[in-house]
Scaffold this motif. Structure first.
Motif, PDB file in Angstrom:
ATOM      1  N   MET A 147       1.092  -0.901  -0.505  1.00 42.28           N
ATOM      2  CA  MET A 147       0.214   0.025   0.114  1.00 42.28           C
ATOM      3  C   MET A 147       0.782   1.224  -0.045  1.00 42.28           C
ATOM      4  O   MET A 147       1.965   1.296   0.403  1.00 42.28           O
ATOM      5  N   SER A 148       0.592   2.190  -0.409  1.00 43.64           N
ATOM      6  CA  SER A 148       1.192   3.683  -0.716  1.00 43.64           C
ATOM      7  C   SER A 148       0.447   4.373   0.902  1.00 43.64           C
ATOM      8  O   SER A 148      -1.252   4.608   0.004  1.00 43.64           O
ATOM      9  N   LEU A 149       0.840   4.640   1.823  1.00 45.61           N
ATOM     10  CA  LEU A 149       0.015   5.757   2.590  1.00 45.61           C
ATOM     11  C   LEU A 149       0.476   6.997   3.023  1.00 45.61           C
ATOM     12  O   LEU A 149       1.533   6.811   3.587  1.00 45.61           O
ATOM     13  N   ALA A 150      -0.081   7.653   2.798  1.00 46.16           N
ATOM     14  CA  ALA A 150       0.668   9.110   3.374  1.00 46.16           C
ATOM     15  C   ALA A 150      -0.414  10.250   3.651  1.00 46.16           C
ATOM     16  O   ALA A 150      -1.907  10.104   2.918  1.00 46.16           O
ATOM     17  N   GLY A 151      -0.227  11.530   3.921  1.00 46.98           N
ATOM     18  CA  GLY A 151      -1.261  12.682   3.966  1.00 46.98           C
ATOM     19  C   GLY A 151      -1.907  12.554   5.163  1.00 46.98           C
ATOM     20  O   GLY A 151      -1.876  11.180   5.319  1.00 46.98           O
ATOM     21  N   THR A 152      -2.133  13.060   6.205  1.00 45.15           N
ATOM     22  CA  THR A 152      -2.265  12.504   8.181  1.00 45.15           C
ATOM     23  C   THR A 152      -3.442  14.446   8.289  1.00 45.15           C
ATOM     24  O   THR A 152      -3.519  15.047   7.654  1.00 45.15           O
ATOM     25  N   GLN A 153      -4.570  14.078   8.539  1.00 37.13           N
ATOM     26  CA  GLN A 153      -4.886  15.015   9.184  1.00 37.13           C
ATOM     27  C   GLN A 153      -5.770  14.665  10.510  1.00 37.13           C
ATOM     28  O   GLN A 153      -6.462  13.152  10.213  1.00 37.13           O
ATOM     29  N   VAL A 189     -14.059  14.627   4.989  1.00 38.38           N
ATOM     30  CA  VAL A 189     -12.954  15.257   4.687  1.00 38.38           C
ATOM     31  C   VAL A 189     -12.646  16.075   4.065  1.00 38.38           C
ATOM     32  O   VAL A 189     -13.419  15.463   2.655  1.00 38.38           O
ATOM     33  N   ALA A 190     -11.650  16.806   3.784  1.00 32.15           N
ATOM     34  CA  ALA A 190     -11.298  17.572   2.614  1.00 32.15           C
ATOM     35  C   ALA A 190      -9.897  17.751   2.957  1.00 32.15           C
ATOM     36  O   ALA A 190      -9.214  18.412   3.241  1.00 32.15           O
ATOM     37  N   TRP A 191      -9.108  17.280   1.765  1.00 34.88           N
ATOM     38  CA  TRP A 191      -7.763  17.544   1.129  1.00 34.88           C
ATOM     39  C   TRP A 191      -6.748  17.778   0.840  1.00 34.88           C
ATOM     40  O   TRP A 191      -7.464  18.470  -0.712  1.00 34.88           O
ATOM     41  N   THR A 192      -6.044  18.447   1.006  1.00 40.12           N
ATOM     42  CA  THR A 192      -5.209  19.714   0.219  1.00 40.12           C
ATOM     43  C   THR A 192      -4.724  19.883  -0.411  1.00 40.12           C
ATOM     44  O   THR A 192      -4.191  18.290  -0.728  1.00 40.12           O
ATOM     45  N   GLN A 193      -4.381  20.570  -1.507  1.00 42.00           N
ATOM     46  CA  GLN A 193      -3.057  19.551  -2.529  1.00 42.00           C
ATOM     47  C   GLN A 193      -1.880  19.186  -2.020  1.00 42.00           C
ATOM     48  O   GLN A 193      -1.621  17.778  -2.866  1.00 42.00           O
ATOM     49  N   LYS A 194      -1.235  19.581  -1.097  1.00 40.35           N
ATOM     50  CA  LYS A 194      -0.120  19.013  -0.331  1.00 40.35           C
ATOM     51  C   LYS A 194      -0.448  17.791  -0.524  1.00 40.35           C
ATOM     52  O   LYS A 194       0.533  17.141  -0.265  1.00 40.35           O
ATOM     53  N   GLU A 195      -1.482  17.361   0.317  1.00 39.69           N
ATOM     54  CA  GLU A 195      -1.540  15.899   1.270  1.00 39.69           C
ATOM     55  C   GLU A 195      -1.805  14.839  -0.014  1.00 39.69           C
ATOM     56  O   GLU A 195      -1.099  14.192  -0.286  1.00 39.69           O
ATOM     57  N   LEU A 249      -6.786  10.730   9.885  1.00 38.18           N
ATOM     58  CA  LEU A 249      -7.294  10.221   8.525  1.00 38.18           C
ATOM     59  C   LEU A 249      -5.864  10.301   7.575  1.00 38.18           C
ATOM     60  O   LEU A 249      -4.960  11.143   7.540  1.00 38.18           O
ATOM     61  N   HIS A 250      -5.894   9.138   7.093  1.00 33.38           N
ATOM     62  CA  HIS A 250      -4.815   9.402   5.466  1.00 33.38           C
ATOM     63  C   HIS A 250      -5.410   8.926   4.282  1.00 33.38           C
ATOM     64  O   HIS A 250      -6.324   8.501   4.127  1.00 33.38           O
ATOM     65  N   LEU A 251      -4.442   8.911   3.444  1.00 35.75           N
ATOM     66  CA  LEU A 251      -5.081   8.903   1.932  1.00 35.75           C
ATOM     67  C   LEU A 251      -4.244   7.769   1.421  1.00 35.75           C
ATOM     68  O   LEU A 251      -3.216   7.231   1.943  1.00 35.75           O
ATOM     69  N   ARG A 252      -4.904   6.628   1.056  1.00 37.96           N
ATOM     70  CA  ARG A 252      -4.526   5.024   0.866  1.00 37.96           C
ATOM     71  C   ARG A 252      -4.762   4.176  -0.397  1.00 37.96           C
ATOM     72  O   ARG A 252      -5.929   4.952  -0.939  1.00 37.96           O
ATOM     73  N   SER A 253      -3.658   4.266  -1.144  1.00 39.48           N
ATOM     74  CA  SER A 253      -3.806   3.591  -2.403  1.00 39.48           C
ATOM     75  C   SER A 253      -3.495   1.564  -2.321  1.00 39.48           C
ATOM     76  O   SER A 253      -1.841   1.927  -0.908  1.00 39.48           O
ATOM     77  N   GLU A 311       7.070  21.422  -0.761  1.00 42.15           N
ATOM     78  CA  GLU A 311       7.811  22.954  -0.795  1.00 42.15           C
ATOM     79  C   GLU A 311       6.769  23.346  -0.120  1.00 42.15           C
ATOM     80  O   GLU A 311       6.465  24.435  -0.117  1.00 42.15           O
ATOM     81  N   ASP A 312       5.480  22.970  -0.679  1.00 44.61           N
ATOM     82  CA  ASP A 312       3.860  23.756   0.611  1.00 44.61           C
ATOM     83  C   ASP A 312       4.316  23.202   2.052  1.00 44.61           C
ATOM     84  O   ASP A 312       3.310  24.115   3.038  1.00 44.61           O
ATOM     85  N   SER A 313       5.052  23.257   2.559  1.00 39.41           N
ATOM     86  CA  SER A 313       4.686  22.892   3.622  1.00 39.41           C
ATOM     87  C   SER A 313       4.841  23.794   5.491  1.00 39.41           C
ATOM     88  O   SER A 313       5.742  24.696   4.942  1.00 39.41           O
ATOM     89  N   ASP A 314       3.709  24.402   6.322  1.00 40.29           N
ATOM     90  CA  ASP A 314       3.803  24.659   7.489  1.00 40.29           C
ATOM     91  C   ASP A 314       4.488  23.883   8.370  1.00 40.29           C
ATOM     92  O   ASP A 314       4.553  23.700   8.929  1.00 40.29           O
ATOM     93  N   PRO A 315       5.879  24.186   8.505  1.00 41.63           N
ATOM     94  CA  PRO A 315       6.734  24.178   9.997  1.00 41.63           C
ATOM     95  C   PRO A 315       5.892  23.721  10.811  1.00 41.63           C
ATOM     96  O   PRO A 315       5.745  22.961  11.475  1.00 41.63           O
ATOM     97  N   GLU A 316       5.313  24.741  11.505  1.00 40.20           N
ATOM     98  CA  GLU A 316       3.867  24.579  12.607  1.00 40.20           C
ATOM     99  C   GLU A 316       3.298  23.269  12.560  1.00 40.20           C
ATOM    100  O   GLU A 316       2.490  22.436  13.381  1.00 40.20           O
ATOM    101  N   LYS A 317       2.788  22.803  11.402  1.00 37.68           N
ATOM    102  CA  LYS A 317       1.597  22.644  11.465  1.00 37.68           C
ATOM    103  C   LYS A 317       2.572  20.761  11.397  1.00 37.68           C
ATOM    104  O   LYS A 317       1.703  19.866  11.444  1.00 37.68           O
ATOM    105  N   GLU A 318       3.433  20.915  10.669  1.00 32.58           N
ATOM    106  CA  GLU A 318       4.173  19.151  10.459  1.00 32.58           C
ATOM    107  C   GLU A 318       4.520  19.323  12.377  1.00 32.58           C
ATOM    108  O   GLU A 318       4.615  18.475  12.571  1.00 32.58           O
ATOM    109  N   TRP A 319       4.526  20.081  13.250  1.00 30.91           N
ATOM    110  CA  TRP A 319       5.430  20.070  14.678  1.00 30.91           C
ATOM    111  C   TRP A 319       3.931  19.222  15.408  1.00 30.91           C
ATOM    112  O   TRP A 319       3.885  18.417  15.593  1.00 30.91           O
TER     113      TRP A 319
END
Length: 405
Positions: free
Chosen positions: A224-230, A241-247, A284-288, A378-386
């Motif tokens: 599986m490919s699992l990435a994107g988190t909220q 759920v609504a996913w951003t372009q970054k995720e 929540l994550h996105l998975r294929s 490239e679109d990451s927000d350091p505070e949100k990643e923390w």
């Protein structure tokens, strides 16, 4: 006339007994429950020095494999051979007579330990790996700086994506009950791989991983490919759920990486389903999902081949893999040990199920070290990643500090 009455044990009692057998055996052992099952399994190898093996998984005896994030110099993984194996269904009362002979013999000869005694056994382990602790303010400042460095490296076209990680050390409370904690994790995270393993003088870890690395059963290979988190929120988080372009792009990168691995070995016939939103605890994550018939495609050893190609995946390291790995080794500032490595059962009951070691903690010296990472683009927000790493640390941390969480 004297009648023997079989004593039924609760799940907690059985788990405590098995943990006691493992911790007092002097050897290596692992206890786990696969996603979407009701079956607890244990393997125990009483050899006092942990064994290491090559990654030709099709040729291995039944057992449990554990590999760190970084490649070992000898290219080998730790292996707990199933010299002793037992499985039982949750919510199915077991009598002493239902236990395997080896467990009955040892339990007869042993004094029953209290749940706290198992905690004391854990605190007396001598480990080769320990993570240095620092103040939370220093940890946050270091991680924010690390994310900024990652964004700069992406902007300069050195990387496409990188996944920096961090640790958080918490104290293990005096009333910590390992058996109850594992059962509560199983109850709270039915879709995760709940695991506990102990390698003498190497490490003792507990985890609830949402990510399958490889699975083989019969002729079928799965990954599986699992990435994107909220954070999951609302009454029906999967629908709202609504996913951003970054995720979306972060998850697509992982899928493209898997397909690139298939192309590398000229494997063209595979099923791909997704991406779809999945829930892992309160996240929540996105998975294929990817499936392959190993017989039809002529790849009977696809498990071993893909294990080598996929690890470490772009979901825990970044892309390009070598450059992202080198970036993390240079700037991350701690040894990941088994975090974001892989672990799981091998050749047990006709199947192999290996998972990425995520949502995990190492237990040592009355403390637990929690590990978490965040995908930086490239679109990451350091505070949100923390904040994302804080949420991931809570998944295991709250159960250790409050076993009934």
């Amino acid at each position: 006339m004297h009648t023997n009455v079989a004593t039924n044990h609760t799940n907690t009692e059985i788990l405590q007994l098995l943990l006691q057998l493992g911790m007092t055996s002097g050897g290596s052992f692992a206890i786990w429950r696969k996603p979407k099952t009701n079956n607890i399994e244990i393997v125990l190898d009483e050899t006092t020095i942990p064994v290491k093996v090559d990654l030709s998984i099709e040729k291995l005896d039944p057992g449990f494999i554990v590999h760190p994030f970084a490649d070992q110099m000898d290219k080998k993984a730790y292996f707990i051979k199933a010299n002793k194996y037992f499985s039982f269904e949750l919510d199915n009362p077991l009598a002493t007579a239902d236990l395997p002979e080896w467990a009955k013999i040892q339990l007869t000869n042993q004094k029953r330990l209290s749940p706290n005694a198992i905690r004391d056994l854990l605190s007396k382990q001598t480990l080769t790996h320990k993570t240095k602790t620092s103040k939370s303010s220093e940890e946050k400042a270091h991680f924010i700086q690390l994310v900024k460095k990652g964004i700069e490296a992406i902007q300069q076209k050195q990387l496409e994506k990188v996944v920096p990680a961090r640790t958080k050390t918490i104290s293990i409370p005096l009333d910590f009950n390992l058996g109850s904690t594992l059962l509560n994790l199983m109850d709270s995270y039915p879709n995760a791989f709940i695991n506990f393993f102990h390698l003498p003088h190497v490490g003792t870890w507990i985890g609830a991983s949402p990510e399958t690395l490889i699975e083989t059963k019969g002729d079928t290979f799965y990954t599986m490919s699992l990435a994107g988190t909220q954070k999951a929120s609302g009454d029906n988080p999967l629908k709202s759920v609504a996913w951003t372009q970054k995720e979306i792009e972060e998850q697509a990168l992982v899928s493209r990486y898997i397909v690139a691995c298939f192309k590398k070995i000229r494997l063209r016939e595979y099923e791909e389903h997704g991406p779809k939103t999945v829930m892992a605890g309160n996240l929540l994550h996105l998975r294929s999902d990817f499936r392959i018939n190993m017989q039809e495609t002529g790849f009977p050893e696809l498990g071993s081949i893909m294990l080598e190609l996929l690890h470490p995946t772009s979901a825990v390291c970044g892309m390009p893999r070598r450059e992202a790995h080198d970036f993390l080794q240079e700037f991350e500032g701690f040894d990941r040990s088994f975090y974001s490595g892989f672990l799981g059962s091998v050749n047990i009951q006709g199947s192999t199920s290996i998972y990425v070691n995520l949502r995990t903690a190492s237990l040592h010296d009355d403390q637990a070290t929690l590990y978490a990472g965040a995908g930086v683009t490239e679109d990451s927000d350091p505070e949100k990643e923390w904040e994302e790493t804080e949420l991931k640390c809570q998944i295991i941390g709250r159960f250790i500090q409050n076993p009934s969480a």
